[in-house]
Write a protein that holds these residues in place. Structure first.
Motif, PDB file in Angstrom:
ATOM      1  N   ALA A 131      28.555  69.667  28.967  1.00  0.00           N
ATOM      2  CA  ALA A 131      28.312  71.109  29.002  1.00  0.00           C
ATOM      3  C   ALA A 131      27.315  71.515  30.076  1.00  0.00           C
ATOM      4  O   ALA A 131      27.459  72.571  30.698  1.00  0.00           O
ATOM      5  N   ASP A 132      26.297  70.702  30.313  1.00  0.00           N
ATOM      6  CA  ASP A 132      25.307  71.049  31.331  1.00  0.00           C
ATOM      7  C   ASP A 132      25.965  71.167  32.714  1.00  0.00           C
ATOM      8  O   ASP A 132      25.654  72.084  33.481  1.00  0.00           O
ATOM      9  N   ARG A 133      26.854  70.239  33.011  1.00  0.00           N
ATOM     10  CA  ARG A 133      27.555  70.284  34.296  1.00  0.00           C
ATOM     11  C   ARG A 133      28.489  71.481  34.356  1.00  0.00           C
ATOM     12  O   ARG A 133      28.607  72.144  35.396  1.00  0.00           O
ATOM     13  N   ALA A 134      29.152  71.769  33.248  1.00  0.00           N
ATOM     14  CA  ALA A 134      30.037  72.931  33.205  1.00  0.00           C
ATOM     15  C   ALA A 134      29.248  74.220  33.412  1.00  0.00           C
ATOM     16  O   ALA A 134      29.675  75.118  34.147  1.00  0.00           O
ATOM     17  N   LEU A 135      28.090  74.318  32.789  1.00  0.00           N
ATOM     18  CA  LEU A 135      27.271  75.527  32.911  1.00  0.00           C
ATOM     19  C   LEU A 135      26.778  75.730  34.342  1.00  0.00           C
ATOM     20  O   LEU A 135      26.707  76.872  34.826  1.00  0.00           O
ATOM     21  N   ALA A 136      26.444  74.650  35.021  1.00  0.00           N
ATOM     22  CA  ALA A 136      26.013  74.774  36.419  1.00  0.00           C
ATOM     23  C   ALA A 136      27.150  75.306  37.284  1.00  0.00           C
ATOM     24  O   ALA A 136      26.949  76.175  38.150  1.00  0.00           O
ATOM     25  N   LEU A 137      28.361  74.802  37.060  1.00  0.00           N
ATOM     26  CA  LEU A 137      29.526  75.286  37.794  1.00  0.00           C
ATOM     27  C   LEU A 137      29.797  76.748  37.469  1.00  0.00           C
ATOM     28  O   LEU A 137      30.036  77.571  38.369  1.00  0.00           O
ATOM     29  N   LEU A 138      29.754  77.101  36.189  1.00  0.00           N
ATOM     30  CA  LEU A 138      30.045  78.476  35.766  1.00  0.00           C
ATOM     31  C   LEU A 138      29.011  79.465  36.303  1.00  0.00           C
ATOM     32  O   LEU A 138      29.349  80.619  36.591  1.00  0.00           O
ATOM     33  N   GLU A 139      27.775  79.017  36.445  1.00  0.00           N
ATOM     34  CA  GLU A 139      26.741  79.887  37.009  1.00  0.00           C
ATOM     35  C   GLU A 139      27.106  80.286  38.436  1.00  0.00           C
ATOM     36  O   GLU A 139      26.979  81.461  38.828  1.00  0.00           O
ATOM     37  N   GLN A 155      30.831  80.268  29.442  1.00  0.00           N
ATOM     38  CA  GLN A 155      29.384  80.028  29.388  1.00  0.00           C
ATOM     39  C   GLN A 155      28.893  80.043  27.939  1.00  0.00           C
ATOM     40  O   GLN A 155      28.056  79.226  27.549  1.00  0.00           O
ATOM     41  N   ALA A 156      29.420  80.975  27.139  1.00  0.00           N
ATOM     42  CA  ALA A 156      29.018  81.047  25.735  1.00  0.00           C
ATOM     43  C   ALA A 156      29.353  79.755  25.009  1.00  0.00           C
ATOM     44  O   ALA A 156      28.541  79.226  24.235  1.00  0.00           O
ATOM     45  N   LEU A 157      30.542  79.215  25.272  1.00  0.00           N
ATOM     46  CA  LEU A 157      30.922  77.942  24.650  1.00  0.00           C
ATOM     47  C   LEU A 157      30.016  76.803  25.125  1.00  0.00           C
ATOM     48  O   LEU A 157      29.673  75.907  24.356  1.00  0.00           O
ATOM     49  N   GLY A 158      29.635  76.861  26.392  1.00  0.00           N
ATOM     50  CA  GLY A 158      28.735  75.850  26.934  1.00  0.00           C
ATOM     51  C   GLY A 158      27.356  75.913  26.298  1.00  0.00           C
ATOM     52  O   GLY A 158      26.792  74.884  25.911  1.00  0.00           O
ATOM     53  N   PHE A 159      26.812  77.119  26.186  1.00  0.00           N
ATOM     54  CA  PHE A 159      25.499  77.277  25.558  1.00  0.00           C
ATOM     55  C   PHE A 159      25.538  76.823  24.096  1.00  0.00           C
ATOM     56  O   PHE A 159      24.594  76.205  23.596  1.00  0.00           O
ATOM     57  N   GLN A 160      26.640  77.163  23.415  1.00  0.00           N
ATOM     58  CA  GLN A 160      26.778  76.736  22.033  1.00  0.00           C
ATOM     59  C   GLN A 160      26.779  75.207  21.940  1.00  0.00           C
ATOM     60  O   GLN A 160      26.180  74.621  21.038  1.00  0.00           O
ATOM     61  N   ALA A 161      27.439  74.560  22.889  1.00  0.00           N
ATOM     62  CA  ALA A 161      27.558  73.095  22.872  1.00  0.00           C
ATOM     63  C   ALA A 161      26.219  72.403  23.074  1.00  0.00           C
ATOM     64  O   ALA A 161      26.009  71.289  22.573  1.00  0.00           O
ATOM     65  N   VAL A 162      25.307  73.046  23.820  1.00  0.00           N
ATOM     66  CA  VAL A 162      23.997  72.425  24.065  1.00  0.00           C
ATOM     67  C   VAL A 162      22.927  72.949  23.112  1.00  0.00           C
ATOM     68  O   VAL A 162      21.742  72.718  23.309  1.00  0.00           O
TER      69      VAL A 162
END
Length: 249
Positions: free
Chosen positions: A73-81, A103-110
C-alpha cells in the motif's frame, strides 16, 4: 517504409485509444488472477517511480490496484499521489475521483482510517453533482465498507445511500479467496441503527440500549431486529461480527 515506421503510433498512444488491455488486467485483479496480472504489469514495463503520463494513466491505475492487492500500500500511495497531482493540475475530475477512491483503500490498508475517511468524503463531494455510481461500485466491497462508515458520519447521505444500493448483494459479487473480508448489503444502516450496533458491540442489553439512547424498550428491540435483518444474520453476536467485517465498528 522507414519514414512510415518513424511516425507509427507509440505504445502509449495505442493504449490511450484502446483501453481493452488495461481493463482486462483490471478484471484479472478483481478475479484474483494475480499471476496473470503480474505478467501483464511486467510486459507493459510499468513501474511506480515513473513520471505520470496521461496516455498511460489507465495502465498506471491498474498498477496501483496491483500494488494494493499485493499488500504494497505504501508504494501504491506514492504512485497515486503523483497521479492525483497530475490529474488535479489538468482539471481531470473523473480521474481524480477514481484516484481518491484508491487512495482511501490504501490509507485503510496501512491503518490510517481518518485519512481514508477524509479522502472518501472528498471523492463523494466531488462526484455528487455528476451522479457518479459505477466509479465507486467497481472498486468492490472494501470500498463499500468505507462508504457505510461515511454514511454513518452523514457525508452526502442521500447520494451515498444511492451508491450503496447499486452494490451487488453479498452472495452475488465475486469474492476471490485472496480478497480481504468485506462486503456490502442492499439497505444501509441508519445513523440510529449504527449507534445501536455500537452499543451491541459493548454487550449492552435492549434495556441498557433504551436507557442510553433515551428511547422506548420496544423501539430498541425494533432497531436490533432491523440490524439483524439488514446484516443478514440471525442473532446479536453475529450482527456485531458482521458489523466489524463491514468496517462499521
Amino acid at each position: 517504409m522507414e519514414e512510415a515506421y518513424q511516425v507509427m503510433p507509440s505504445r502509449e498512444i495505442v493504449a490511450l485509444h484502446n483501453p481493452v488491455p488495461a481493463e482486462r488486467a483490471r478484471l484479472l485483479l478483481a478475479q484474483g488472477e494475480m499471476k496473470q496480472a503480474a505478467h501483464w504489469v511486467e510486459e507493459r514495463g510499468l513501474a511506480e517511480e515513473d513520471a505520470p503520463r496521461y496516455a498511460r494513466e489507465l495502465e498506471e491505475l491498474v498498477l496501483a490496484r496491483y500494488l494494493l492487492r499485493q499488500h504494497m500500500a505504501d508504494r501504491a500511495l506514492a504512485l497515486l499521489e503523483r497521479l492525483g497531482a497530475a490529474a488535479k493540475a489538468q482539471a481531470r475530475m473523473g480521474s481524480l475521483i477514481e484516484i481518491h477512491l484508491l487512495q482511501a483503500l490504501g490509507f485503510q490498508a496501512v491503518g490510517k482510517a481518518d485519512q481514508a475517511m477524509n479522502v472518501v468524503a472528498q471523492a463523494l463531494l466531488q462526484a455528487e453533482s455528476e451522479g457518479y455510481i459505477r466509479t465507486f461500485v467497481d472498486e468492490g466491497r472494501s470500498l463499500a465498507a468505507l462508504l457505510h462508515r461515511a454514511l454513518s458520519r452523514g457525508v452526502t447521505a442521500d447520494y451515498t445511500t444511492r451508491i450503496l444500493a447499486a452494490f451487488p448483494s453479498v452472495d452475488q459479487g465475486i469474492q476471490p479467496s485472496s480478497a480481504p473480508v468485506a462486503a456490502s448489503f442492499t439497505e444501509p444502516l441508519s445513523a440510529r441503527e449504527l449507534e445501536v450496533l455500537r452499543l451491541l458491540s459493548s454487550g449492552a442489553s435492549n434495556q441498557e440500549i433504551a436507557a442510553e439512547l433515551s428511547i422506548a424498550l420496544t423501539t430498541a428491540r425494533k432497531h436490533v431486529s432491523n440490524i439483524i435483518g439488514k446484516l443478514g444474520v440471525t442473532n446479536r453476536t453475529q450482527a456485531v461480527s458482521r458489523g466489524r467485517d463491514f468496517g462499521l465498528l
